[in-house]
Design an enzyme around this catalytic site. Structure first.
Site, short mmCIF file in Angstrom:
data_model
loop_
_atom_site.label_atom_id
_atom_site.label_comp_id
_atom_site.label_asym_id
_atom_site.label_seq_id
_atom_site.Cartn_x
_atom_site.Cartn_y
_atom_site.Cartn_z
CE LYS A 102 -4.43 1.04 0.22
NZ LYS A 102 -5.53 0.22 -0.35
P1 NAD Z 1 -12.93 7.92 -3.52
O1 NAD Z 1 -11.89 8.92 -3.22
O2 NAD Z 1 -13.34 7.67 -4.92
O3 NAD Z 1 -14.26 8.25 -2.69
C1 NAD Z 1 -14.26 8.42 -1.31
C2 NAD Z 1 -15.65 8.91 -0.90
O4 NAD Z 1 -15.68 9.01 0.53
C3 NAD Z 1 -15.99 10.29 -1.44
O5 NAD Z 1 -17.36 10.34 -1.80
C4 NAD Z 1 -15.74 11.20 -0.23
O6 NAD Z 1 -16.48 12.40 -0.27
C5 NAD Z 1 -16.21 10.27 0.86
N1 NAD Z 1 -15.75 10.67 2.19
C6 NAD Z 1 -14.54 11.13 2.56
N2 NAD Z 1 -14.55 11.47 3.85
C7 NAD Z 1 -15.80 11.22 4.31
C8 NAD Z 1 -16.44 11.38 5.54
N3 NAD Z 1 -15.79 11.88 6.60
N4 NAD Z 1 -17.73 11.01 5.64
C9 NAD Z 1 -18.41 10.50 4.57
N5 NAD Z 1 -17.85 10.34 3.38
C10 NAD Z 1 -16.56 10.70 3.24
O7 NAD Z 1 -12.42 6.57 -2.81
P2 NAD Z 1 -12.81 5.08 -3.17
O8 NAD Z 1 -11.83 4.56 -4.15
O9 NAD Z 1 -14.26 4.98 -3.42
O10 NAD Z 1 -12.45 4.35 -1.79
C11 NAD Z 1 -13.37 4.32 -0.70
C12 NAD Z 1 -12.94 3.22 0.28
O11 NAD Z 1 -12.91 1.98 -0.43
C13 NAD Z 1 -11.55 3.39 0.88
O12 NAD Z 1 -11.58 2.87 2.19
C14 NAD Z 1 -10.69 2.52 0.00
O13 NAD Z 1 -9.53 2.07 0.67
C15 NAD Z 1 -11.64 1.38 -0.28
N6 NAD Z 1 -11.32 0.60 -1.49
C16 NAD Z 1 -11.26 1.18 -2.71
C17 NAD Z 1 -10.98 0.40 -3.83
C18 NAD Z 1 -10.98 0.96 -5.22
O14 NAD Z 1 -10.85 0.17 -6.18
N7 NAD Z 1 -11.13 2.25 -5.42
C19 NAD Z 1 -10.75 -0.98 -3.67
C20 NAD Z 1 -10.84 -1.54 -2.40
C21 NAD Z 1 -11.13 -0.75 -1.32
#
Ligand code: NAD
Length: 411
Positions: A102
């Protein structure tokens, strides 16, 4: 509790069930390599800014290390270390030939222009290009990073090492990425939500779902579940939250977010609600899909959903997990629930290396098969050993990594 401590607790539970020796536990817990680098960049104003970047390469017993790159102001070494180990167990749960890693940069991408973000990304690659690559460690998108960021990484890496699209995944489809990668994490969260509903004997149409976070994972999960006739009764992001008992219009939310710089503030298709209210909403499925640590001892008793599907990484602290277990709330853990992203990343890496392209149908079909198989294995282990799904998933993942480590030889 620090993120690495929380994941350490889940690891130890599985290690106890697997009867692993102390020596193997220590070997599996300590990362292979951790780096912290300085990223100095010139801002558009001409001012100098210096950021801190991290990459933790946790374990490569089962293959090259794989894991996302997060841009968020609160990124620190402990968080990256925890998320790197989570990737090791996740790739093993879905049985793809990778280890775990990571990375992250402590920066708020919303405060930088696209050109500044590009410079930060390229300087980070300058600092670590010798430490990653297609056979070593392959970054991917995570919170705060997009397909464009992955394109800059590939391009900058190529300046040192030549054409190597497989050095990073989650790239734009027009720049060596693949159709189906962007939606994959949300699709996986959605499809596993349907599987757990079926396993628990619940009807799918009309299921009331609340989703925290409306970025890549949250929005694609919402779309998938709405297509499956679930009702998305609440969503929130960092700027706002909305509730509508009859179900929000996901298409309208996506369109609004796309035309308002990824933010939901100002959307008028639902009643406002806070993040705390969303987590405690009377609904059938709660899907945290934003930050880690949002479900903790202070709010776990207030959760009313009987099912939680962890779209985010590490959203549940161990104290909350124990409360959910006691209250018989079914939790589909992150290392299974959101493994669709890394699985589709593997498809992208395979296609880049073969210089061959699959169609979207093959991507979806193979993704559904791999996640479905992993779900059944975890479900079976959970019922046969009488342990929660999280412990079962860790047992499956940690057990596979431990066996590969011993087979590879540690002397
Ligand atoms: P992203 O940046 O596309 O979206 C994050 C979202 O969370 C946004 O809508 C943001 O406004 C919101 N957010 C941030 N702070 C917040 C808060 N305090 N309260 C409510 N909402 C809040 O990120 P993503 O890629 O969708 O990732 C989201 C989660 O999923 C993370 O934990 C990431 O590690 C996990 N994840 C992502 C992937 C991927 O392929 N993108 C894969 C596995 C896990």
């Amino acid at each position: 509790m620090r993120p690495s401590e929380a994941i350490g607790i889940y690891f130890e539970r599985a290690a106890d069930q697997l009867d692993l020796s102390d020596n193997i536990r220590r070997l599996l817990l300590i990362a292979k390599r951790e780096v912290q680098v300085q990223i100095p960049v010139e801002l558009d104003s001409g001012e100098l800014a210096t950021y801190i970047g991290y990459r933790v390469q946790h374990n490569n017993a089962r293959g090259p290390m794989k894991g996302g790159l997060r841009y968020h102001p609160q990124v620190d070494l402990d968080e990256v270390r925890a998320l790197a180990s989570l990737m090791t167990w996740k790739t093993a749960v879905v049985d793809i030939p990778y280890g775990g890693a990571k990375g992250g940069i402590a920066v708020d991408p919303a405060r930088l222009s696209a050109r500044e973000l590009e410079r930060v990304t390229r300087r980070f690659v300058d600092a670590i290009h010798d430490l990653f690559g297609p056979d070593v460690d392959i970054p991917a998108p995570d919170m705060g990073t997009t397909a464009d960021v992955m394109a800059w990484i590939m391009n900058q890496y190529g300046k040192y090492h030549g054409f190597a699209p497989a050095c990073v995944t989650g790239k734009p489809v027009d720049y060596h990425g693949i159709a189906g990668r962007e939606e994959a994490t949300g699709r996986g969260v959605g499809s596993l939500t349907l599987k757990v509903l079926s396993r628990l004997g619940r009807r799918i149409p009309g299921t009331r779902v609340a989703i925290q976070g409306f970025g890549n994972v949250g929005s694609h999960t919402a779309r998938f579940l709405q297509d499956a006739e679930c009702r998305i009764v609440a969503v929130s992001d960092a700027t706002a939250g909305f509730h509508r008992a009859e179900g929000l219009d996901v298409g309208a939310l996506v369109k609004y977010s796309q035309t308002h710089a990824g933010r939901l503030a100002g959307f008028d298709g639902g009643d406002p609600l806070t993040n705390a209210e969303l987590l405690a909403l009377d609904c059938d499925v709660l899907i945290p899909a934003a930050l880690g640590g949002v479900l903790h001892a202070g709010n776990a008793e207030a959760v009313r959903a009987p099912i939680i599907v962890e779209g985010a990484n590490a959203p549940t602290e161990p104290e909350a997990d124990a409360i959910f277990d006691r209250r018989q709330i079914t939790v589909v853990p992150d290392i299974l629930a959101n493994a669709g992203g890394v699985t589709a990343s593997w498809f992208e890496w395979v296609q880049n290396r073969q210089h061959y392209q699959w169609g979207i149908h093959r991507v979806r079909q193979e993704l559904d098969r791999i996640l479905g198989d992993a779900f059944e294995q975890v479900w079976h282990l959970s019922t046969s050993r009488g342990v929660p799904l999280r412990t079962a998933a860790y047992m499956l993942g940690v057990g596979r990594v431990a066996r590969a480590t011993v087979l590879g030889g540690v002397g």
